[in-house]
Scaffold this active site. Structure first.
Site, PDB file in Angstrom:
ATOM      1  N   GLU A 208      47.465  89.888 -43.736  1.00 21.60           N
ATOM      2  CA  GLU A 208      46.312  88.984 -43.900  1.00 21.60           C
ATOM      3  C   GLU A 208      46.570  87.956 -44.993  1.00 21.60           C
ATOM      4  O   GLU A 208      45.664  87.579 -45.734  1.00 21.60           O
ATOM      5  CB  GLU A 208      45.032  89.813 -44.121  1.00 21.60           C
ATOM      6  CG  GLU A 208      44.811  90.744 -42.943  1.00 21.60           C
ATOM      7  CD  GLU A 208      43.656  91.721 -43.071  1.00 21.60           C
ATOM      8  OE1 GLU A 208      42.893  91.618 -44.035  1.00 21.60           O
ATOM      9  OE2 GLU A 208      43.529  92.583 -42.182  1.00 21.60           O
ATOM     10  N   TRP A 213      41.729  87.083 -49.869  1.00 27.38           N
ATOM     11  CA  TRP A 213      41.165  88.273 -50.517  1.00 27.38           C
ATOM     12  C   TRP A 213      42.202  89.181 -51.169  1.00 27.38           C
ATOM     13  O   TRP A 213      41.843  90.087 -51.898  1.00 27.38           O
ATOM     14  CB  TRP A 213      40.296  89.066 -49.544  1.00 27.38           C
ATOM     15  CG  TRP A 213      40.861  89.229 -48.161  1.00 27.38           C
ATOM     16  CD1 TRP A 213      41.685  90.217 -47.731  1.00 27.38           C
ATOM     17  CD2 TRP A 213      40.634  88.369 -47.048  1.00 27.38           C
ATOM     18  NE1 TRP A 213      41.985  90.034 -46.408  1.00 27.38           N
ATOM     19  CE2 TRP A 213      41.347  88.916 -45.955  1.00 27.38           C
ATOM     20  CE3 TRP A 213      39.895  87.201 -46.860  1.00 27.38           C
ATOM     21  CZ2 TRP A 213      41.348  88.317 -44.689  1.00 27.38           C
ATOM     22  CZ3 TRP A 213      39.899  86.612 -45.596  1.00 27.38           C
ATOM     23  CH2 TRP A 213      40.614  87.175 -44.539  1.00 27.38           C
ATOM     24  N   TYR A 281      38.680  91.014 -36.708  1.00 24.90           N
ATOM     25  CA  TYR A 281      37.618  91.958 -36.351  1.00 24.90           C
ATOM     26  C   TYR A 281      36.588  91.262 -35.467  1.00 24.90           C
ATOM     27  O   TYR A 281      36.418  90.051 -35.540  1.00 24.90           O
ATOM     28  CB  TYR A 281      36.968  92.510 -37.643  1.00 24.90           C
ATOM     29  CG  TYR A 281      37.867  93.532 -38.309  1.00 24.90           C
ATOM     30  CD1 TYR A 281      39.013  93.132 -38.984  1.00 24.90           C
ATOM     31  CD2 TYR A 281      37.609  94.891 -38.202  1.00 24.90           C
ATOM     32  CE1 TYR A 281      39.868  94.063 -39.563  1.00 24.90           C
ATOM     33  CE2 TYR A 281      38.455  95.830 -38.783  1.00 24.90           C
ATOM     34  CZ  TYR A 281      39.578  95.410 -39.456  1.00 24.90           C
ATOM     35  OH  TYR A 281      40.430  96.330 -40.010  1.00 24.90           O
ATOM     36  N   GLU A 316      45.469  94.628 -36.203  1.00 19.55           N
ATOM     37  CA  GLU A 316      44.299  95.270 -36.814  1.00 19.55           C
ATOM     38  C   GLU A 316      43.026  94.662 -36.264  1.00 19.55           C
ATOM     39  O   GLU A 316      42.865  93.437 -36.260  1.00 19.55           O
ATOM     40  CB  GLU A 316      44.352  95.083 -38.343  1.00 19.55           C
ATOM     41  CG  GLU A 316      43.572  96.132 -39.100  1.00 19.55           C
ATOM     42  CD  GLU A 316      43.550  95.899 -40.608  1.00 19.55           C
ATOM     43  OE1 GLU A 316      44.638  95.769 -41.215  1.00 19.55           O
ATOM     44  OE2 GLU A 316      42.445  95.848 -41.164  1.00 19.55           O
ATOM     45  N   HIS A 363      31.829 103.419 -42.367  1.00 22.34           N
ATOM     46  CA  HIS A 363      33.073 102.649 -42.326  1.00 22.34           C
ATOM     47  C   HIS A 363      33.989 103.349 -41.338  1.00 22.34           C
ATOM     48  O   HIS A 363      34.834 104.139 -41.707  1.00 22.34           O
ATOM     49  CB  HIS A 363      33.673 102.610 -43.741  1.00 22.34           C
ATOM     50  CG  HIS A 363      34.862 101.698 -43.887  1.00 22.34           C
ATOM     51  ND1 HIS A 363      34.793 100.332 -43.844  1.00 22.34           N
ATOM     52  CD2 HIS A 363      36.178 101.975 -44.090  1.00 22.34           C
ATOM     53  CE1 HIS A 363      35.997  99.800 -44.021  1.00 22.34           C
ATOM     54  NE2 HIS A 363      36.856 100.781 -44.163  1.00 22.34           N
TER      55      HIS A 363
HETATM   56  C1  BMA Z   1      40.316  98.624 -46.222  1.00 23.05           C
HETATM   57  C2  BMA Z   1      39.173  99.601 -46.327  1.00 23.05           C
HETATM   58  C3  BMA Z   1      39.316 100.309 -47.655  1.00 23.05           C
HETATM   59  C4  BMA Z   1      40.703 100.961 -47.767  1.00 23.05           C
HETATM   60  C5  BMA Z   1      41.791  99.958 -47.485  1.00 23.05           C
HETATM   61  C6  BMA Z   1      43.187 100.591 -47.462  1.00 23.05           C
HETATM   62  O1  BMA Z   1      40.236  97.867 -45.062  1.00 23.05           O
HETATM   63  O2  BMA Z   1      39.236 100.534 -45.278  1.00 23.05           O
HETATM   64  O3  BMA Z   1      38.311 101.291 -47.756  1.00 23.05           O
HETATM   65  O4  BMA Z   1      40.875 101.513 -49.044  1.00 23.05           O
HETATM   66  O5  BMA Z   1      41.553  99.325 -46.252  1.00 23.05           O
HETATM   67  O6  BMA Z   1      43.310 101.556 -46.458  1.00 23.05           O
END
Ligand code: BMA
Length: 402
Positions: A208, A213, A281, A316, A363
């Site tokens: 990404e 971010w 997503y 992803e 989540h």
């Molecule tokens: C992100 C979330 C977090 C996690 C990170 C690494 O997208 O799912 O909660 O810590 O990935 O797996």
């Protein structure tokens, strides 16, 4: 010179070669490439199983899409570390074909990753998935090396980790720890019959990067710093650490209104990438128009990958908490099957099912038994385009079509 000294000497020479090569790499033209028939994995010394995986994934992409899930064997919506369990299997009838894992924490020698998964157990789960014929892919949310805070601390740090930067040695020490783990992943060899050969891994570093971010994001870098970070990472793991079980996945994300427009902004060149991935997503508000937009983006990635001899993948995705009970066929499959090109991606992977006891918020991205989208998920599984573990051909057979 003792053996230890001569090994040390060789490592220093190799490291110097990496530094010189990385420093002198000009920005490479984004389209110079071998054709799909000629190009192989970027590591000329890739192990037989790794080469086989490369060719088999590229070939199977023309007919099927493998289904994957992050952390599938480690925990699920309401369980943690129970042997044999998998939310994907319990809701669809089969384990996934692709297993994603995350290694943040290795850089600080933590025994567990950022999500509490114990690395020793992860090694066992990776071997288990590989033995069953699955594909293993690994991401790395590496802590910010400048501040010591997590990957989402966007203090610019790429220049600092490059050769000559203030944190370069600390960074190579992190790569050393990563390399030790990646090299320790072993399973039965297909070519040699040996019980212990390196397990092929689709490594997806610096993912990404077109977003803002993570500290390694292209927006936080100057000039070609990101491409240099990528090339240094590949050269260090492959040429200094001698890892030959890795395929490298470049996985930008959709960026707001520009969609795919920034896709190549961090691209290090065709000599440095095996898989052209994409992270995006689709939430419950995603409109039919946006689904059609995703189809166009996937088609574009497939065209790019096929013309460069690479493997296209949807690295992803997901809809958090799956509030839309027909998300699987109504959004995901609809986008992937939108046209004759978009369906030619090798795999699609949904993100993790965080354990509901360990997080207060919802989540999760795959169904679990009894979830309202379970029936629709089974419809996706019944679609002959999608392959789960129970229908996988041997992706490691070494007479793979070229
Ligand atoms: C992100 C979330 C977090 C996690 C990170 C690494 O997208 O799912 O909660 O810590 O990935 O797996």
């Amino acid at each position: 010179m003792t053996i230890a000294h001569s090994n040390q000497f060789r490592s220093i020479v190799a490291l110097l070669a990496v530094i010189v090569a990385t420093a002198s790499c000009a920005r490479l033209p984004a389209t110079s490439t071998p054709s799909i028939e000629r190009g192989g994995p970027i590591d000329p010394h890739a192990t037989p199983e790794t080469r086989a995986l490369f060719y088999n994934l590229r070939d199977i992409a023309r007919r099927h899409v493998l289904f994957g899930h992050q952390d599938d064997l480690a925990y699920g919506y309401d369980w943690v570390a129970q042997p044999g369990r998998s939310d994907v299997r319990e809701s669809s009838g089969s384990y996934p074909a692709v297993y994603g894992w995350e290694v943040s924490g290795l850089e600080t020698s933590s025994p567990k990753n950022i999500d509490g998964v114990d690395f020793a157990r992860m090694r066992g789960w990776i071997a288990e998935g590989y033995r069953r014929g699955g594909v293993i892919t690994i991401s790395w949310h590496l802590d910010n090396p400048l501040t010591g805070r997590n990957a989402w601390d966007t203090t610019s740090a790429v220049a600092a980790v490059l050769p000559g930067g203030a944190r370069h040695e600390q960074f190579t020490a992190s790569l050393d720890r990563l390399a030790a783990f990646l090299g320790s992943l072993r399973g039965p060899g297909r070519s040699s019959g040996s019980a212990s050969t390196p397990i092929p891994i689709v490594f997806r570093p610096w993912h990404e990067m077109t977003g803002a971010w993570f500290w390694w994001g292209v927006p936080h870098t100057k000039g070609d710093e990101f491409a240099r970070l990528w090339r240094f990472t590949v050269q260090y793991l492959r040429d200094v650490k001698g890892l030959h079980n890795l395929l490298y996945a470049y996985a930008p994300n959709a960026t707001g209104a520009t969609g795919i427009g920034t896709y190549l902004d961090g691209y290090p060149g065709d000599e440095w990438v095996d898989v052209l991935g994409y992270d995006r997503y689709l939430n419950s508000q995603t409109s039919a128009e946006q689904v059609a937009g995703l189809t166009r983006e996937l088609s574009w990635i497939v065209t790019q990958a096929e013309s460069r001899g690479k493997i296209p993948a949807f690295t992803e995705t997901g809809q958090n908490a799956l509030r839309d009970s027909t998300w699987w066929t109504g959004k995901l499959a609809r986008a992937i099957e939108g046209d004759s090109l978009s369906r030619r991606i090798a795999y699609v992977m949904v993100w993790r099912n965080a354990n509901r006891l360990s997080r207060r918020d919802e989540h999760f991205f795959a169904p679990y038994r009894g979830h309202p989208s379970e029936q629709d998920f089974r419809r996706l599984k019944a679609d002959p385009l999608f392959l789960f573990e129970d229908a996988l051909p041997d992706l490691y057979r070494t007479d793979a079509p070229r």
